[in-house]
Motif scaffolding. Structure first.
Motif, short mmCIF file in Angstrom:
data_model
loop_
_atom_site.label_atom_id
_atom_site.label_comp_id
_atom_site.label_asym_id
_atom_site.label_seq_id
_atom_site.Cartn_x
_atom_site.Cartn_y
_atom_site.Cartn_z
N THR A 156 -37.68 -6.03 37.07
CA THR A 156 -37.17 -4.60 37.66
C THR A 156 -37.11 -4.67 38.97
O THR A 156 -36.31 -4.45 39.80
CB THR A 156 -37.56 -3.47 36.96
OG1 THR A 156 -37.72 -3.62 35.60
CG2 THR A 156 -37.08 -2.28 37.58
N THR B 30 -33.71 -2.81 40.93
CA THR B 30 -33.48 -1.58 39.97
C THR B 30 -34.29 -0.58 40.46
O THR B 30 -35.77 -0.69 40.55
CB THR B 30 -33.63 -1.86 38.45
OG1 THR B 30 -32.90 -3.01 38.42
CG2 THR B 30 -33.25 -0.74 37.77
N ARG C 70 -36.00 3.30 39.56
CA ARG C 70 -35.99 4.40 38.53
C ARG C 70 -36.97 5.36 38.91
O ARG C 70 -37.96 5.17 39.71
CB ARG C 70 -36.31 3.84 37.34
CG ARG C 70 -35.29 2.78 36.61
CD ARG C 70 -36.21 2.29 35.44
NE ARG C 70 -36.31 3.16 34.37
CZ ARG C 70 -37.42 3.07 33.60
NH1 ARG C 70 -38.55 2.01 33.44
NH2 ARG C 70 -37.56 4.04 32.37
#
Length: 497
Positions: A406, A411, A413
Motif C-alpha cells: 500500500t 495508496t 487511506r
C-alpha cells in the motif's frame, strides 16, 4: 644571685588611669527568689525562644515543590469501557491534580458516564477530523498549554491502571532527569467469549511481552512511547511543541503519533523508556478484523516514519524488525517450495535436523509465556504447541507485506477510520480484498511454477535449483537458529511478569 636580691626589680607597676574614665566595680548579683523575678526570667526565655523560631522560619532552606500531574483521556464511543478506566484512575495511590475526559464526537453514553465522577472535567469535541490526535490537542490547548503542570499522562479510555501505576510513572520520570517520557508495561485480561477469541488475545499478550523483552534488552529504552498509558515531562513536550510550531505535541501527519513523538523527543537529546514497575491493562482486539485494522494502522505509520527519515540508531530497530519478519516469512515460503519441488521429483530425503528450529521456537515461546503477566497454564500450552505462534507469524507477515505494498503504491487511506470500522465489525475496505488477492495470486504463481517445474525444466536445472536452494536455506536456518538460541539463553535483566 638570691631571690631576695631581685625584689627591687619585681615592683608591681601602678595602674594607668585615663582622665574621664570610670572603672566599674565588679559585683555578683544576689539570686532572685521571688515569684515576680522568676516570672520575668521565664518571659525573657520565652521571648528569646520565639525570636529563634522566627529566625529559623525566615531563613529556612527552600522546600521541594510537589509536582503537579494532569491526565488527558480521549474517548470516542467508549461507554462499555470508560467506567472501569475512570474507577482505576480515581483509585490511584497518587491522585492526579487534574483529569480531563475529551469526549471525541461521541454518539453514545460516554459523556453521561464520565460526568458521574466528581472532580473530573469533561469536554466535548464537535467536527474533529483528526481522531485521537485532534482530541488530545483539544485537551492540551484547553488545560495544559499554559505550563501549570509538571507531568502529563495520556491514556486510552479502554485502559485499566494498576493502583500504583501513576505513582510509579511519576517517580521514575522525576528521578531520571534525562527522561522525557515513561511508558507503562501493558498486559491483557483473559479473553472473553469463544475459544478462538481467547487464543487471539493470548497471541496479542505474547506479542506485547516480546516487545517488552526487546526494550528491556536495551536498558528499557524504547522509541514508541505507547499511547495506551505514558507519562511525559511537560518541559520536554513543550519543547517539541515550540520547535515544530504546533498547537500540541502530537501531529496528524502520521497514523502512529506515539512513535513520531518519541522520535522527536530523542532527536532533541531526551530519552524515552519503559517503566520497570508501572502496569496497565489494555484492551485487546477481539476479532481478526479488528486486529488486522489495528496492525495495518501501526504498520503504515511506522513504514511512513521509517521511509521519511534517514537511517539512524533511532530508526534502525524498526528496520531490523521488518527485515527480520520478512526473512522469517521468506524462509518458510522457501521451505514449502523446496519441499514440494523435491517430493514431486522424488528427490526428497528427510532429516530430523529440521526439527531443531521448530523446537527452539517452541522453547522461546515458552520463555515469553513465562514472562507474560498474569500467565496461566493455557499460556504455556499455547506456546508449547508451536502452531499458534507460527500462525501469528504468518498473520503478522501478511499484514506487514500488505502495508508495504500500500505504501509503495502510494495508496492513501484514513487508517483511524478504518481501524474504528474494523473494531465495530464493519467492513472498512482493503482487508478482505487484499486477502482474496493474496490467495488468488499465490494459487496462480504456484500453478505456473508447478507447470514449468514438471513439464519444462530439465533434470540438470532441477538438480541445480534443489542443491543451491537447500544449501542456502540450511545456511539461513542455522544463522536464524543461533540468533534464536542467543535470545533464548539471554538473561531477562530483571524483567518480571
Amino acid at each position: 644571685m638570691a631571690v631576695q636580691d631581685l625584689a627591687p626589680l619585681l615592683v608591681q607597676p601602678e595602674p594607668r588611669i585615663v582622665e574621664g574614665t570610670v572603672l566599674p566595680r565588679t559585683s555578683i548579683p544576689a539570686p532572685r527568689s521571688g515569684f515576680a523575678e522568676r516570672l520575668a526570667d521565664t518571659a525573657v526565655t520565652a521571648r528569646r525562644a520565639l525570636e529563634v523560631t522566627i529566625h529559623r522560619l525566615r531563613y529556612r532552606p527552600a522546600t521541594r515543590r510537589v509536582a503537579k500531574m494532569a491526565v488527558l483521556l480521549p474517548a470516542h464511543n467508549e461507554e462499555s469501557d470508560i467506567e472501569a478506566c475512570l474507577d482505576s484512575l480515581v483509585a490511584q495511590t497518587r491522585t492526579p491534580d487534574l483529569i480531563v475526559v475529551i469526549a471525541d464526537n461521541c454518539t453514545d453514553d460516554t459523556v453521561k458516564i464520565a460526568r458521574r465522577y466528581k472532580g473530573i472535567k469533561v469536554i466535548e469535541t464537535s467536527g474533529n477530523t483528526d481522531a485521537k490526535v485532534g482530541a488530545l490537542a483539544t485537551g492540551y490547548a484547553e488545560f495544559l498549554a499554559g505550563g501549570a503542570f509538571d507531568v502529563m499522562v495520556s491514556m486510552d479510555a479502554d485502559v485499566v491502571l494498576d493502583p500504583d501505576c501513576l505513582a510509579d510513572l511519576e517517580a521514575e520520570l522525576l528521578k531520571t532527569p534525562s527522561a522525557a517520557a515513561v511508558s507503562a508495561k501493558y498486559h491483557f485480561a483473559e479473553g472473553q467469549g469463544g475459544w478462538f477469541n481467547r487464543q487471539l488475545v493470548r497471541a496479542q499478550k505474547m506479542d506485547f511481552t516480546q516487545f517488552q523483552v526487546r526494550a528491556n534488552e536495551r536498558a528499557r529504552r524504547t522509541t514508541i512511547v505507547g499511547g495506551q498509558c505514558s507519562a511525559f515531562r511537560f518541559s520536554a513536550i513543550d519543547e517539541v511543541t515550540r520547535r515544530h510550531r504546533r498547537a500540541a505535541p502530537w501531529t496528524n501527519e502520521t497514523a502512529t503519533e506515539d512513535a513520531q513523538l518519541g522520535l522527536e523527543l530523542q532527536e532533541m537529546g531526551w530519552t524515552t523508556v519503559m517503566s520497570a514497575t508501572a502496569r496497565a491493562q489494555v484492551g485487546a482486539m477481539p476479532t481478526v478484523r479488528a486486529l488486522s485494522g489495528q496492525r495495518a494502522k501501526w504498520n503504515a505509520g511506522l513504514i511512513a516514519l521509517m521511509t521519511s527519515m534517514p537511517l539512524s540508531k533511532r530508526t534502525l530497530p524498526f528496520w531490523l524488525q521488518h527485515i527480520g519478519l520478512g526473512l522469517n516469512v521468506f524462509m518458510r515460503l522457501a521451505f514449502v517450495a523446496l519441499l514440494a519441488a523435491s517430493v514431486s521429483t522424488h528427490q526428497f530425503v528427510w532429516s530430523w535436523w529440521w526439527i531443531t528450529p521448530t523446537a527452539l521456537a517452541a522453547l522461546y515461546q515458552l520463555k515469553m509465556a513465562h514472562l507474560s503477566p498474569h500467565r496461566r497454564g493455557a499460556d504455556y500450552l499455547f506456546a508449547a504447541l508451536w502452531l499458534p505462534g507460527e500462525a501469528w507469524l504468518w498473520f503478522s507477515g501478511w499484514n506487514t507485506a500488505k502495508s508495504w505494498v500500500t505504501h509503495l503504491l502510494g495508496t492513501r487511506r484514513d487508517l483511524w477510520a478504518a481501524q474504528a470500522a474494523a473494531e465495530a465489525g464493519k467492513r472498512s475496505g482493503g482487508g478482505a480484498g487484499a486477502l482474496l488477492g493474496t490467495i488468488v495470486g499465490s494459487v496462480v504463481v504456484s500453478s505456473v511454477g508447478a507447470w514449468y517445474w514438471l513439464t519444462q525444466a530439465s533434470v540438470e536445472f532441477q538438480r541445480l535449483v534443489l542443491t543451491v536452494g537447500w544449501r542456502s536455506l540450511a545456511f539461513m536456518t542455522i544463522v536464524a537458529s543461533i540468533l534464536l538460541l542467543i535470545k533464548l539463553l539471554r538473561p531477562t535483566r530483571g524483567l518480571t511478569a
